[in-house]
Design an enzyme around this catalytic site. Structure first.
Site, PDB file in Angstrom:
ATOM      1  N   SER A 157     -28.781 -20.610 -22.742  1.00 56.35           N
ATOM      2  CA  SER A 157     -28.534 -20.439 -24.048  1.00 56.35           C
ATOM      3  C   SER A 157     -28.768 -22.143 -24.359  1.00 56.35           C
ATOM      4  O   SER A 157     -28.605 -22.351 -25.721  1.00 56.35           O
ATOM      5  CB  SER A 157     -26.746 -20.613 -24.031  1.00 56.35           C
ATOM      6  OG  SER A 157     -26.135 -22.327 -23.501  1.00 56.35           O
ATOM      7  N   LYS A 165     -17.741 -25.059 -26.407  1.00 64.04           N
ATOM      8  CA  LYS A 165     -19.279 -25.624 -28.121  1.00 64.04           C
ATOM      9  C   LYS A 165     -19.196 -25.749 -29.184  1.00 64.04           C
ATOM     10  O   LYS A 165     -19.366 -27.232 -29.516  1.00 64.04           O
ATOM     11  CB  LYS A 165     -20.716 -24.163 -27.654  1.00 64.04           C
ATOM     12  CG  LYS A 165     -21.105 -24.735 -26.583  1.00 64.04           C
ATOM     13  CD  LYS A 165     -22.075 -22.942 -26.302  1.00 64.04           C
ATOM     14  CE  LYS A 165     -22.651 -23.141 -25.346  1.00 64.04           C
ATOM     15  NZ  LYS A 165     -23.705 -22.269 -24.377  1.00 64.04           N
TER      16      LYS A 165
END
Ligand code: ADP
Length: 799
Positions: free
Chosen positions: A683, A726
């Site tokens: 990611s 996140k």
């Protein structure tokens, strides 16, 4: 009527009074003499023909007998020997000669008598009847001697040498245990027949007594010897056992104790039968032998299981909700889902549906939530950590044939649970590993399968154990790391972690009161201001959950408790600037964003099992041979992402000012600081590409922007996981804007509103959409300083 012997002229004899004894003719008898009168009598005899008349005293206690105290009839005896003893007494050996009767007495000066005595005629010696009686007497006498151990056998020899009835009678009489008057009577008896009758009667009686004595003695002896034998053998056995290290008594108590415990454990029939079988085996065994201890250990386990203990459920949903609210702040979704689960449980006996799995970073309250469920339902609670379990036997146990084998962890936990229906928390199901020793996940699958777990079989226990009444709850840090077959059975409830303000609330209402109590500090004694708590959240801890925060609070409590040992009740207020004094220098900086030079740096967002974090990705170019250098403990997937980013820039970077063949004569170095933490995953793709672009073009990326997304070789952005973690990390770091893959838009709107507020989001499906925002056209041409730096690190001057 006594008859005197007409042939025998009466003679004068010194009289010797006898005490306790009657002497018969032919008897040789030692007499001990000490009384003055008696001594004088013996002296007179010794001066004459050494003959005495022995007359028995009627009363042996009489010291100085007179004539009236003596029997008339006695025995004329001859003194065979006299012996003066050192104590002044004289021992006189006499031999009885004939029966005689005293006719008249004359008293000597010192109380001593002489008597004129005539011998008696004994009749009946020739009669057949006397003979017959004598024979019978002799026979009886033999028997009597053989029964009476006190008489020596020589007596019988003497007897067989006697032929005259008179002597025989006297001899036998002398050996009979008759009282003195009876003996005297016999002495006076001049009819032999009568004498024998008396002897025979006495003998018969004595023999009878002796026989009875013998039998009784025999019986007693037999009894004694039998019990002695048993005792002796038992003693020997005990000593042998002791030598072998076994205590006989213990054996017995052990077996009885197990029987009692089996009864008490209320096992199901099959288990009970099995247990009893084992106890039977134990009976014949030496208790300290290895076999016995294996069996005892097994029985201990069987008896310790809570076979019949079932706690009563409290399925009052309102009460359950109250408990959950009482124990935990927030966690709205997990709590709702748990209450739904309980609602179903209130309607059906057993839930055959999926197992709840609480997924989230450490310290977000997964364990304590499970504990709360147990409290709400009034069930026992037990926790089993599966982290690091790699062997099927850890779940299912080892067979009993192994020395020291034990049941598996499930059964061990059930023993601890103490009831058949606890809330059973299987912690860290994502941390199980499988290897050649078998797959623990497969065993766990059986444990969780409602179709199978009613008859769970542990290798050690061997009997079926019912796990079907347990309420299983599992936890994991990362959903995708849970073995797939297990994931299929689970309903995942995600717990993401807490925002600053949530942590503040949790600290104020839960953690601080709990720690104060644990440290014995009264609520008024310690105050932490909101700013202080925020400081602890921001610079002393950096985590998704509140575990570290709780530890920090505990550290403060310990310090305060120590400080105020002698000043109880004093209030301590801790302000932010006092924290250093209490818990040292903060390990983190206010902002996690690297200050200073920003060209070549972009902020990415990472998701690890510890929650979310930000990544400061740094790229730079230098002269070299076109190699890609990656540092900061990057995983393979991340390395590949870096390769992909470089490839995309080589192919499509030109419009963004990336020089062609920028690798020629240059090395690219990508570094991600905080190298201690391993970083992996795809990611970071768009961040890596953005950092590289920044380094190649010399344009800086704003410090309050972060991004996450995987990229393809064509620059498309693919979805990512762990959005909530996140975003939380981004907020902690002070990020104002995040770029998120378009495909994650759904997840964004799934987040709590609190989490979404105060941060801007841009959904992108191509990396260039990021660049448009990050490097707006207005920014080019780059600033002088930036371009100077870029010139140093890139081959060609950027546009
Ligand atoms: P996990 O199992 O997720 O690692 P724990 O259950 O061990 O986390 O929680 C750590 C500590 O934080 C516990 O003392 C717990 O009570 C507390 N805690 C976590 N979340 C909350 C919450 N929402 N409300 C109150 N206390 C919480």
């Amino acid at each position: 009527m006594t008859m005197l012997n007409p042939a025998d002229r009466p003679n004068l004899y010194p009289v010797l009074p006898l005490r306790d004894v009657v002497v018969f003719p032919s008897m040789i008898f030692p007499l001990l003499i000490g009384r003055p009168g008696t001594l004088a009598a013996v002296e007179r005899a010794m001066l004459g023909d050494r003959k005495l008349l022995l007359l028995a005293q009627r009363d042996s206690n009489q010291e100085d007998p007179t004539v009236q105290d003596l029997y008339q009839v006695g025995v004329i005896a001859s003194v065979l020997q006299t012996l003066k003893l050192p104590n002044g007494l004289i021992k006189v050996l006499v031999e009885g000669l004939e029966r005689a009767t005293a006719l008249s007495f004359t008293q000597d000066s010192n109380n001593s008598f002489d008597a004129e005595a005539a011998t008696l005629i004994i009749t009946g010696a020739d009669s057949l009847e006397t003979r017959a009686h004598m024979k019978v007497g002799a026979r009886r006498f033999r028997e009597y001697v053989s029964l009476n151990r006190q008489l020596p056998d020589e007596v019988l020899i003497t007897l067989s040498n006697l032929t005259e009835p008179e002597r025989t009678a006297d001899f036998m009489m002398a050996h009979l245990p008759l009282p003195l008057p009876k003996k005297q009577e016999a002495l006076e008896q001049d009819s032999l027949l009568e004498q024998f009758k008396l002897i025979n009667g006495t003998l018969e009686q004595e023999i009878e007594i002796l026989k009875i004595e013998r039998t009784v003695e025999g019986q007693v002896r037999e009894k004694i010897s039998r019990s002695q034998r048993t005792y002796y053998l038992q003693e020997q056995l005990r000593v042998i056992k002791k030598e072998l290290g076994e205590d006989g008594d213990e054996d017995f108590t052990d077996v009885i104790a197990y029987k009692k415990r089996i009864k008490k454990a209320k096992m199901p029939k099959a288990v009970k039968d099995r247990a009893e079988e084992e106890v039977d085996k134990l009976k014949g065994m030496a208790m300290m032998s290895p076999e016995a201890s294996v069996i005892k250990n097994y029985l201990d386990w069987l008896c310790a299981m809570p076979w019949a203990t079932i706690t009563k459920d409290n399925l009052d949903l309102d009460a359950a909700e109250r408990v959950l609210e009482e124990d935990h702040f927030g966690l709205r979704k997990p709590k709702e889902r748990i209450l739904e689960h309980l609602a179903v449980l209130a309607r059906v006996d057993k839930i055959k549906g999926p197992i709840l799995c609480l997924v989230g970073p450490p310290g977000v309250g997964k364990t304590s939530l499970a504990r709360s469920i147990a409290r709400a339902m009034n069930r026992n609670f037990v926790r089993l950590s599966l982290g690091g379990v790699r062997d099927e036997a850890e779940i299912r146990g080892h067979r009993r044939t192994y020395i020291g084998s034990m049941p598996g962890r499930i059964i061990q936990s059930m023993k601890r649970a103490g009831s058949m229906n606890p809330v059973f928390l299987l912690d860290e199901v994502d941390k199980m590993a499988s290897d050649f020793r078998g797959d623990p996940a497969a065993a766990l699958l059986e444990v969780l399968d409602p179709e199978q777990n009613g008859t769970f079989s542990d290798h050690y226990l061997e009997v079926d154990f019912d796990l079907s009444q347990i309420l299983f709850i599992t936890t994991a840090n990362m959903r995708h790391e849970i073995p797939l077959p297990l994931q299929d059975r689970m309903e995942v409830i995600e717990i993401h972690g807490y925002l600053r303000y949530e942590k503040l609330e949790i600290a104020k209402h839960f953690l601080i009161p709990k720690q104060l109590k644990e440290h014995g500090i009264k609520p008024g004694e310690l105050q932490l201001t909101d700013d202080t708590i925020y400081a602890m959240i921001d610079v002393y801890t950096r985590e998704s959950g509140v575990r570290e925060l709780e530890r920090t609070i505990a550290r403060i409590c310990r310090k305060v408790a120590r400080e105020t040992v002698n000043a109880r009740g004093r209030e301590t207020v801790i302000l932010p600037d006092m924290l250093e004094k209490y818990i040292g220098i903060p390990p983190f900086k206010e902002s996690m964003i690297e200050q200073g030079e920003r060209v070549g740096t972009a902020i990415g967002l990472a998701w690890t099992s510890l929650g979310g974090d930000i990544l400061n990705i740094q790229a730079s170019m230098m002269k070299g041979k076109g190699t890609l250098l990656l540092t900061g403990r990057l995983g393979d997937v991340m390395k590949e992402s870096a390769q992909a980013a470089i490839s995309f820039l080589r192919a499509h970077g030109r419009p963004w000012g990336v020089p062609d063949e920028f690798l020629k004569g240059h090395d690219v170095h990508i570094h991600i600081p905080e190298g201690g933490t391993p970083k992996d995953g795809p990611s970071a793709g768009i961040t890596l590409a953005t950092a590289l672009l920044s380094a190649l073009t010399g344009r800086a990326v704003p410090a309050d922007i972060a991004m996450t997304g995987e990229i393809t070789l064509r620059g498309h952005v693919l979805p990512i996981g762990g959005l909530a973690e996140k975003i939380m990390a981004a907020r902690r770091a002070g990020i104002k804007k995040v770029f998120v893959p378009e495909t994650n838009r759904v997840d964004w709107f799934d987040l709590d509103e609190d989490l979404r507020s105060d941060i801007a989001v841009v959904f992108v499906d191509h990396v260039e959409q990021v660049w448009v925002e990050v490097f707006p056209p207005s920014q080019s041409p780059p600033s002088k300083r930036d371009s100077a730096r870029a010139a140093r690190s890139t081959a060609q001057r950027p546009l």
